[in-house]
Scaffold this active site. Structure first.
Site, PDB file in Angstrom:
ATOM      1  N   PRO A  19      73.429  -2.173 -12.960  1.00 30.75           N
ATOM      2  CA  PRO A  19      73.030  -3.683 -13.779  1.00 30.75           C
ATOM      3  C   PRO A  19      71.886  -3.996 -13.036  1.00 30.75           C
ATOM      4  CG  PRO A  19      75.264  -4.123 -13.521  1.00 30.75           C
ATOM      5  CD  PRO A  19      74.802  -2.527 -13.405  1.00 30.75           C
ATOM      6  N   ASN A  20      70.416  -4.571 -12.820  1.00 34.67           N
ATOM      7  CA  ASN A  20      69.389  -4.899 -12.272  1.00 34.67           C
ATOM      8  C   ASN A  20      68.905  -3.647 -11.480  1.00 34.67           C
ATOM      9  OD1 ASN A  20      70.192  -7.499 -13.483  1.00 34.67           O
ATOM     10  ND2 ASN A  20      71.836  -7.506 -12.292  1.00 34.67           N
ATOM     11  N   ARG A  27      61.577  -7.685  -6.450  1.00 31.06           N
ATOM     12  CA  ARG A  27      62.743  -9.033  -5.516  1.00 31.06           C
ATOM     13  C   ARG A  27      63.270  -8.637  -4.234  1.00 31.06           C
ATOM     14  NH1 ARG A  27      65.513 -13.073  -9.730  1.00 31.06           N
ATOM     15  NH2 ARG A  27      65.476 -14.318  -7.493  1.00 31.06           N
ATOM     16  N   TYR A  32      67.232  -5.535  -0.769  1.00 29.67           N
ATOM     17  CA  TYR A  32      66.712  -4.259  -1.354  1.00 29.67           C
ATOM     18  C   TYR A  32      65.426  -3.674  -0.717  1.00 29.67           C
ATOM     19  CZ  TYR A  32      71.074  -6.345  -3.438  1.00 29.67           C
ATOM     20  OH  TYR A  32      71.998  -7.297  -4.040  1.00 29.67           O
ATOM     21  N   ASN A  81      75.676   4.048  -8.091  1.00 30.65           N
ATOM     22  CA  ASN A  81      75.496   3.041  -7.686  1.00 30.65           C
ATOM     23  C   ASN A  81      75.544   1.574  -8.522  1.00 30.65           C
ATOM     24  OD1 ASN A  81      74.506   0.505  -6.687  1.00 30.65           O
ATOM     25  ND2 ASN A  81      72.275   0.523  -5.836  1.00 30.65           N
ATOM     26  N   ALA A  84      76.826  -4.384  -9.574  1.00 34.17           N
ATOM     27  CA  ALA A  84      77.940  -5.635  -9.839  1.00 34.17           C
ATOM     28  C   ALA A  84      79.324  -5.400 -10.140  1.00 34.17           C
ATOM     29  CB  ALA A  84      77.155  -6.612 -10.642  1.00 34.17           C
ATOM     30  N   GLU A 105      79.684   7.040  -4.017  1.00 30.60           N
ATOM     31  CA  GLU A 105      78.916   4.913  -3.843  1.00 30.60           C
ATOM     32  C   GLU A 105      77.412   5.198  -2.948  1.00 30.60           C
ATOM     33  OE1 GLU A 105      82.084   3.044  -3.405  1.00 30.60           O
ATOM     34  OE2 GLU A 105      81.384   1.236  -3.825  1.00 30.60           O
ATOM     35  N   HIS A 107      75.167   1.916  -1.987  1.00 30.15           N
ATOM     36  CA  HIS A 107      74.765   0.651  -2.049  1.00 30.15           C
ATOM     37  C   HIS A 107      73.708   0.769  -1.229  1.00 30.15           C
ATOM     38  CE1 HIS A 107      77.643  -1.002  -5.028  1.00 30.15           C
ATOM     39  NE2 HIS A 107      79.002   0.049  -3.489  1.00 30.15           N
ATOM     40  N   ARG A 114      77.599  -8.698   3.426  1.00 26.50           N
ATOM     41  CA  ARG A 114      77.376  -9.512   2.477  1.00 26.50           C
ATOM     42  C   ARG A 114      78.628 -10.077   1.944  1.00 26.50           C
ATOM     43  NH1 ARG A 114      73.618  -7.206  -1.632  1.00 26.50           N
ATOM     44  NH2 ARG A 114      73.063  -9.228  -2.403  1.00 26.50           N
TER      45      ARG A 114
HETATM   46  O1  CA2 Z   1      73.086  -2.787  -2.173  1.00 24.45           O
HETATM   47  C1  CA2 Z   1      73.464  -2.600  -3.426  1.00 24.45           C
HETATM   48  O2  CA2 Z   1      72.627  -1.538  -3.606  1.00 24.45           O
HETATM   49  C2  CA2 Z   1      74.394  -3.035  -4.560  1.00 24.45           C
HETATM   50  O3  CA2 Z   1      74.933  -2.279  -5.323  1.00 24.45           O
HETATM   51  C3  CA2 Z   1      73.164  -3.475  -5.383  1.00 24.45           C
HETATM   52  C4  CA2 Z   1      73.442  -4.648  -6.336  1.00 24.45           C
HETATM   53  C5  CA2 Z   1      74.718  -5.753  -6.232  1.00 24.45           C
HETATM   54  O4  CA2 Z   1      75.906  -6.450  -7.266  1.00 24.45           O
HETATM   55  C6  CA2 Z   1      76.083  -4.679  -4.859  1.00 24.45           C
HETATM   56  O5  CA2 Z   1      76.417  -5.595  -4.525  1.00 24.45           O
HETATM   57  C7  CA2 Z   1      75.079  -3.743  -4.086  1.00 24.45           C
HETATM   58  C8  CA2 Z   1      72.697  -5.812  -7.042  1.00 24.45           C
HETATM   59  C9  CA2 Z   1      71.427  -5.175  -7.799  1.00 24.45           C
HETATM   60  C10 CA2 Z   1      70.124  -6.253  -7.601  1.00 24.45           C
HETATM   61  O6  CA2 Z   1      69.169  -6.146  -7.660  1.00 24.45           O
HETATM   62  C11 CA2 Z   1      67.966  -6.168  -7.705  1.00 24.45           C
HETATM   63  C12 CA2 Z   1      67.459  -5.763  -7.876  1.00 24.45           C
HETATM   64  C13 CA2 Z   1      65.847  -6.153  -7.408  1.00 24.45           C
HETATM   65  C14 CA2 Z   1      65.492  -7.777  -6.882  1.00 24.45           C
HETATM   66  C15 CA2 Z   1      67.416  -8.477  -6.638  1.00 24.45           C
HETATM   67  C16 CA2 Z   1      68.341  -7.494  -6.839  1.00 24.45           C
END
Ligand code: CA2
Length: 159
Positions: A19-20, A27, A32, A81, A84, A105, A107, A114
């Site tokens: 997700p996301n 952002r 990221y 990846n 969440a 896996e 990230h 974090r």
């Molecule tokens: O660092 C990573 O790749 C994460 O898996 C990203 C997840 C977070 O929940 C993990 O802790 C670490 C969140 C992805 C959110 O993606 C975004 C993309 C653009 C802007 C903000 C967030």
């Protein structure tokens, strides 16, 4: 793979994103990076060539599980990846347990630097390897590493 070797496998490497991650590059670039997921996909494809990549993203836990099942039937390796869902989903852990090939896996950020809620990943319990904190380059490193793993154990390759 040596340049003169024939590739006997048609089994793709699955690169699954949770997700996301479709919002990458738009952002929080300080966490990221400013690369989009489409650019990451292109890098993975050129790193893996001539191997095939199934590169996917979903915001749905059920869809991720269905894709893991597909990878169990058709894939040579999984880079995931779970975003969440890493920290919440025993269902994804259970699905990944059924996969017999290598699992990386991944990230983008270093989850251990974090907030506390990002520190415990269920997926890490069964992953062959974990990459965190290398930014979007982590995907390229994961692709290289997983190809090494497949080639070390050709049974994963379906060849
Ligand atoms: O660092 C990573 O790749 C994460 O898996 C990203 C997840 C977070 O929940 C993990 O802790 C670490 C969140 C992805 C959110 O993606 C975004 C993309 C653009 C802007 C903000 C967030």
């Amino acid at each position: 793979m040596p340049a003169n070797a024939t590739m006997t496998s048609a089994k793709p490497i699955y690169v699954l994103n949770g997700p996301n991650l479709n919002r990458l590059g738009r952002r929080e670039p300080e966490i990221y990076g400013n690369v989009t997921l489409a650019e990451i996909e292109a890098r993975c494809r050129s790193t893996a060539a001539p191997r095939a990549i199934e590169f996917r993203q979903t915001n749905s836990e059920a869809q991720l599980i269905d894709w893991i099942h597909e990878a169990i039937d058709l894939g040579s390796a999984i880079i995931i990846n779970p975003a969440a869902y890493s920290f919440t989903s025993i269902a994804i852990l259970d699905a990944l347990k059924m996969f017999s090939g290598p699992i990386v896996e991944l990230h983008i950020s270093n989850i251990h630097k974090r907030e506390e809620h990002y520190h415990h990943s269920y997926v890490s319990k069964i992953a062959t390897a974990v990459i965190a904190g290398l930014g979007p380059d982590g995907y390229v490193m994961a692709t290289r590493a997983i190809i090494e793993m497949i080639e070390r154990n050709p049974r994963n390759d379906g060849g």
